[in-house]
Scaffold this motif. Sequence first.
Motif, PDB file in Angstrom:
ATOM      1  N   PRO A   1       0.793  -1.234   0.000  1.00 16.59           N
ATOM      2  CA  PRO A   1       0.000   0.000   0.000  1.00 16.59           C
ATOM      3  C   PRO A   1       0.824   1.282   0.000  1.00 16.59           C
ATOM      4  CG  PRO A   1      -0.946  -1.576   1.521  1.00 16.59           C
ATOM      5  CD  PRO A   1       0.347  -2.168   1.064  1.00 16.59           C
ATOM      6  N   ASP A   2       1.991   1.268   0.622  1.00 19.35           N
ATOM      7  CA  ASP A   2       2.776   2.500   0.677  1.00 19.35           C
ATOM      8  C   ASP A   2       3.368   2.886  -0.677  1.00 19.35           C
ATOM      9  OD1 ASP A   2       4.308   0.147   0.948  1.00 19.35           O
ATOM     10  OD2 ASP A   2       6.024   1.287   1.683  1.00 19.35           O
ATOM     11  N   LYS A   3       3.397   1.940  -1.636  1.00 20.95           N
ATOM     12  CA  LYS A   3       4.034   2.206  -2.928  1.00 20.95           C
ATOM     13  C   LYS A   3       3.113   1.958  -4.122  1.00 20.95           C
ATOM     14  CE  LYS A   3       8.528   0.726  -1.083  1.00 20.95           C
ATOM     15  NZ  LYS A   3       9.628  -0.269  -1.202  1.00 20.95           N
ATOM     16  N   HIS A   4       1.927   1.434  -3.903  1.00 22.56           N
ATOM     17  CA  HIS A   4       1.074   1.023  -5.018  1.00 22.56           C
ATOM     18  C   HIS A   4       0.608   2.249  -5.815  1.00 22.56           C
ATOM     19  CE1 HIS A   4      -1.784  -1.149  -7.428  1.00 22.56           C
ATOM     20  NE2 HIS A   4      -1.525  -2.281  -6.784  1.00 22.56           N
ATOM     21  N   PRO A   5       0.859   2.271  -7.143  1.00 22.47           N
ATOM     22  CA  PRO A   5       0.515   3.454  -7.947  1.00 22.47           C
ATOM     23  C   PRO A   5      -0.982   3.643  -8.163  1.00 22.47           C
ATOM     24  CG  PRO A   5       1.334   1.691  -9.351  1.00 22.47           C
ATOM     25  CD  PRO A   5       1.546   1.236  -7.946  1.00 22.47           C
ATOM     26  N   TRP A   6      -1.785   2.590  -8.006  1.00 23.31           N
ATOM     27  CA  TRP A   6      -3.227   2.709  -8.236  1.00 23.31           C
ATOM     28  C   TRP A   6      -3.990   3.177  -7.006  1.00 23.31           C
ATOM     29  CZ3 TRP A   6      -4.791  -2.422 -11.195  1.00 23.31           C
ATOM     30  CH2 TRP A   6      -4.096  -2.463 -12.414  1.00 23.31           C
ATOM     31  N   LEU A   7      -3.353   3.198  -5.861  1.00 23.39           N
ATOM     32  CA  LEU A   7      -4.038   3.491  -4.610  1.00 23.39           C
ATOM     33  C   LEU A   7      -4.316   4.991  -4.477  1.00 23.39           C
ATOM     34  CD1 LEU A   7      -4.949   1.737  -2.178  1.00 23.39           C
ATOM     35  CD2 LEU A   7      -2.838   2.409  -1.040  1.00 23.39           C
ATOM     36  N   THR A   8      -5.557   5.351  -4.139  1.00 25.21           N
ATOM     37  CA  THR A   8      -5.863   6.759  -3.904  1.00 25.21           C
ATOM     38  C   THR A   8      -5.200   7.198  -2.600  1.00 25.21           C
ATOM     39  OG1 THR A   8      -7.876   6.317  -2.647  1.00 25.21           O
ATOM     40  CG2 THR A   8      -8.092   6.486  -5.046  1.00 25.21           C
ATOM     41  N   GLU A   9      -4.909   8.472  -2.514  1.00 22.11           N
ATOM     42  CA  GLU A   9      -4.254   8.971  -1.311  1.00 22.11           C
ATOM     43  C   GLU A   9      -5.135   8.807  -0.078  1.00 22.11           C
ATOM     44  OE1 GLU A   9      -0.996   9.973   0.623  1.00 22.11           O
ATOM     45  OE2 GLU A   9      -1.154   9.679  -1.543  1.00 22.11           O
ATOM     46  N   GLU A  10      -6.418   8.960  -0.267  1.00 21.87           N
ATOM     47  CA  GLU A  10      -7.359   8.797   0.832  1.00 21.87           C
ATOM     48  C   GLU A  10      -7.312   7.375   1.387  1.00 21.87           C
ATOM     49  OE1 GLU A  10     -12.191   9.194   1.722  1.00 21.87           O
ATOM     50  OE2 GLU A  10     -11.378   9.474  -0.311  1.00 21.87           O
ATOM     51  N   GLU A  11      -7.303   6.383   0.488  1.00 19.27           N
ATOM     52  CA  GLU A  11      -7.253   4.992   0.941  1.00 19.27           C
ATOM     53  C   GLU A  11      -5.899   4.653   1.544  1.00 19.27           C
ATOM     54  OE1 GLU A  11      -8.456   0.487  -0.572  1.00 19.27           O
ATOM     55  OE2 GLU A  11      -8.189   2.079  -2.051  1.00 19.27           O
ATOM     56  N   ARG A  12      -4.833   5.230   0.999  1.00 15.53           N
ATOM     57  CA  ARG A  12      -3.493   4.981   1.532  1.00 15.53           C
ATOM     58  C   ARG A  12      -3.406   5.459   2.984  1.00 15.53           C
ATOM     59  NH1 ARG A  12       0.460   4.407  -2.074  1.00 15.53           N
ATOM     60  NH2 ARG A  12      -0.541   5.938  -3.438  1.00 15.53           N
ATOM     61  N   VAL A  13      -3.932   6.634   3.238  1.00 14.07           N
ATOM     62  CA  VAL A  13      -3.930   7.174   4.604  1.00 14.07           C
ATOM     63  C   VAL A  13      -4.770   6.297   5.514  1.00 14.07           C
ATOM     64  CG1 VAL A  13      -4.687   9.111   6.035  1.00 14.07           C
ATOM     65  CG2 VAL A  13      -3.485   9.538   3.875  1.00 14.07           C
ATOM     66  N   HIS A  14      -5.913   5.841   5.002  1.00 12.01           N
ATOM     67  CA  HIS A  14      -6.806   4.984   5.792  1.00 12.01           C
ATOM     68  C   HIS A  14      -6.113   3.676   6.183  1.00 12.01           C
ATOM     69  CE1 HIS A  14     -10.533   3.020   7.046  1.00 12.01           C
ATOM     70  NE2 HIS A  14     -10.219   1.995   6.267  1.00 12.01           N
ATOM     71  N   ILE A  15      -5.393   3.087   5.243  1.00 12.78           N
ATOM     72  CA  ILE A  15      -4.735   1.801   5.493  1.00 12.78           C
ATOM     73  C   ILE A  15      -3.550   1.954   6.428  1.00 12.78           C
ATOM     74  CG2 ILE A  15      -3.371  -0.049   4.409  1.00 12.78           C
ATOM     75  CD1 ILE A  15      -5.120   0.359   1.884  1.00 12.78           C
ATOM     76  N   LEU A  16      -2.752   2.984   6.215  1.00 12.19           N
ATOM     77  CA  LEU A  16      -1.484   3.117   6.924  1.00 12.19           C
ATOM     78  C   LEU A  16      -1.590   3.867   8.245  1.00 12.19           C
ATOM     79  CD1 LEU A  16       0.882   3.902   3.907  1.00 12.19           C
ATOM     80  CD2 LEU A  16       0.405   1.693   4.982  1.00 12.19           C
ATOM     81  N   ALA A  17      -2.779   4.415   8.546  1.00 12.04           N
ATOM     82  CA  ALA A  17      -2.932   5.143   9.810  1.00 12.04           C
ATOM     83  C   ALA A  17      -2.699   4.212  10.986  1.00 12.04           C
ATOM     84  CB  ALA A  17      -4.337   5.747   9.889  1.00 12.04           C
ATOM     85  N   LYS A  18      -2.019   4.722  12.035  1.00 11.10           N
ATOM     86  CA  LYS A  18      -1.758   3.902  13.218  1.00 11.10           C
ATOM     87  C   LYS A  18      -3.071   3.595  13.927  1.00 11.10           C
ATOM     88  CE  LYS A  18       2.981   5.382  14.224  1.00 11.10           C
ATOM     89  NZ  LYS A  18       3.898   5.933  15.254  1.00 11.10           N
ATOM     90  N   PRO A  19      -3.262   2.347  14.339  1.00  9.90           N
ATOM     91  CA  PRO A  19      -4.523   1.973  14.987  1.00  9.90           C
ATOM     92  C   PRO A  19      -4.669   2.600  16.363  1.00  9.90           C
ATOM     93  CG  PRO A  19      -2.952   0.166  15.116  1.00  9.90           C
ATOM     94  CD  PRO A  19      -2.326   1.214  14.244  1.00  9.90           C
ATOM     95  N   THR A  20      -5.923   2.850  16.737  1.00  7.17           N
ATOM     96  CA  THR A  20      -6.208   3.392  18.077  1.00  7.17           C
ATOM     97  C   THR A  20      -7.159   2.470  18.841  1.00  7.17           C
ATOM     98  OG1 THR A  20      -8.061   4.668  17.184  1.00  7.17           O
ATOM     99  CG2 THR A  20      -5.921   5.767  17.295  1.00  7.17           C
ATOM    100  N   THR A  21      -7.443   1.302  18.257  1.00  3.92           N
ATOM    101  CA  THR A  21      -8.436   0.402  18.856  1.00  3.92           C
ATOM    102  C   THR A  21      -7.806  -0.879  19.364  1.00  3.92           C
ATOM    103  OG1 THR A  21      -8.875  -0.425  16.626  1.00  3.92           O
ATOM    104  CG2 THR A  21     -10.367   1.273  17.491  1.00  3.92           C
ATOM    105  N   THR A  22      -6.622  -0.782  19.944  1.00  3.04           N
ATOM    106  CA  THR A  22      -5.993  -1.950  20.535  1.00  3.04           C
ATOM    107  C   THR A  22      -5.152  -1.543  21.723  1.00  3.04           C
ATOM    108  OG1 THR A  22      -4.409  -3.741  20.192  1.00  3.04           O
ATOM    109  CG2 THR A  22      -4.162  -1.793  18.796  1.00  3.04           C
ATOM    110  N   HIS A  23      -5.125  -2.363  22.747  1.00  2.00           N
ATOM    111  CA  HIS A  23      -4.268  -2.141  23.901  1.00  2.00           C
ATOM    112  C   HIS A  23      -2.795  -2.206  23.511  1.00  2.00           C
ATOM    113  CE1 HIS A  23      -7.345  -2.237  26.946  1.00  2.00           C
ATOM    114  NE2 HIS A  23      -7.801  -3.404  26.540  1.00  2.00           N
ATOM    115  N   LEU A  24      -2.516  -2.850  22.374  1.00  2.00           N
ATOM    116  CA  LEU A  24      -1.148  -3.290  22.094  1.00  2.00           C
ATOM    117  C   LEU A  24      -0.473  -2.468  20.999  1.00  2.00           C
ATOM    118  CD1 LEU A  24      -2.216  -7.001  22.026  1.00  2.00           C
ATOM    119  CD2 LEU A  24      -1.142  -5.823  23.938  1.00  2.00           C
ATOM    120  N   THR A  25      -1.039  -1.323  20.668  1.00  2.44           N
ATOM    121  CA  THR A  25      -0.542  -0.552  19.538  1.00  2.44           C
ATOM    122  C   THR A  25       0.957  -0.303  19.611  1.00  2.44           C
ATOM    123  OG1 THR A  25      -2.673   0.555  19.322  1.00  2.44           O
ATOM    124  CG2 THR A  25      -0.781   1.604  18.276  1.00  2.44           C
ATOM    125  N   GLU A  26       1.422   0.310  20.678  1.00  2.52           N
ATOM    126  CA  GLU A  26       2.832   0.663  20.772  1.00  2.52           C
ATOM    127  C   GLU A  26       3.706  -0.580  20.821  1.00  2.52           C
ATOM    128  OE1 GLU A  26       3.463   3.219  24.054  1.00  2.52           O
ATOM    129  OE2 GLU A  26       2.116   4.789  23.339  1.00  2.52           O
TER     130      GLU A  26
END
Length: 429
Positions: free
Chosen positions: A192-217
């Motif tokens: 996803p970080d390099k795919h040329p077909w991916l929209t910027e909006e979807e790239r941000v959505h996929i690569l955003a750090k999760p906030t819904t887990t105790h174990l993120t860090e």
Amino acid sequence: MKVKGLRWYIIALIGIATIINYVDRSAINILWPYIYKEFGIADADNKSALALITTFFMIAYALGQTFTGKLMDAIGTRLGMTISIIGWSISIALHAFAKSLMSFNIFRFMLGFSEAGNWPGATKSNAEWFPAKERAIAQGIFNAGAALGSVVSAPIIALLYIAFGWKLTFVLIAGLGIIWVVPWLIVNKATPDKHPWLTEEERVHILAKPTTTHLTEAAVEAPILGWKELLKFRNTWGIIMARFFIDPVWWLFVTWLPTFLKEQFMFDIKQIGAFTWLPYLFAAIGSLAGGYYSSRLIKNGMFAEKARKYAIAIGCFVMIISLTAIVYFLGSLKEMPTLAMLLIGTTLFGFQFLIGNLQTLPSDYFNGKNVGVVAGMAGTAAVAGTLLTTWAVPVITQTSYVSFFVLAAVLVPLSWISIKYITTKKLKS
């Protein structure tokens, strides 16, 4: 060119690969009750012979899970999945040239080793292409492929066998995997970080750090670890043991359902094709429902690993109720094959409701470079458990199938106990 929702195209292709995977592996189980005499195998020995063939497959599958898990981490899922599906397509085609039981054993070993890559590959791909809150539904789509593969395999293989015979059946289904490689390599050009077909909006959505887990860090910052280091974590052992106990239940039905129907209901190959799709349709629905359920909980603010465990608990409960009913009514079910299929169907519904969430746990508890390895080790443990039950079946079903279903019922709570062993605290040895 930009493609909206590209991640869903990726998981759809993986789901199709899984359908093909199950069509290929199911062929021998569906055909065996009707072809074993061609190899000089007596009626009394046919289940032991199938157990031996399955053992060769499962040993290779166990080795392949761990090896291909490491492969996916090393070369990526694009090439790793390609190598796996080409390998298993060649292997299933070679079944057409089997001349003896040993030939089948060799070709099943090749098939098992190469087919194993589909699971760590899919788990790793889902971790790459989906944020934590969507991974369970993505895994549900992928696992629905396993159930749908079993839905379509019985009628497809039965029709091909009737029309062309068993040898050409193996060759024709092998072509499905080769065809699949073409769209996979075209669509899955890069991560996803390099795919040329991916929209910027979807790239941000996929690569955003999760906030819904105790174990993120802990999961993101954890170092890349080897097998020995990963086995120091109780979370690794919890996932491994849960798979060790629960996966054999699925394989009991995948391997032995056609034989069960032939022995208990005297089904011919046409009836096998007409009836065996129903339980797996339930399984496909369960897979999607389990993924949706936990994803919904996460979207409503629940931590990811807690939502997965809720879904696993529900799946275990459904399985226990269904298996208990089968054991209780088994004698009368001989006169009601449709009811038998429905109860088996609810059992497989429960299994698929939970298994996608269980398979997603490695991506919740470990960082990207460790996900494939942990998923592979869990897959190996699942195969080890399945081998034990595979060899138990010819012994415990000599007079009836009561012990068969009792065995399945006992394994379910053992898996849940393993899940309870997993900690929700930050990773530490």
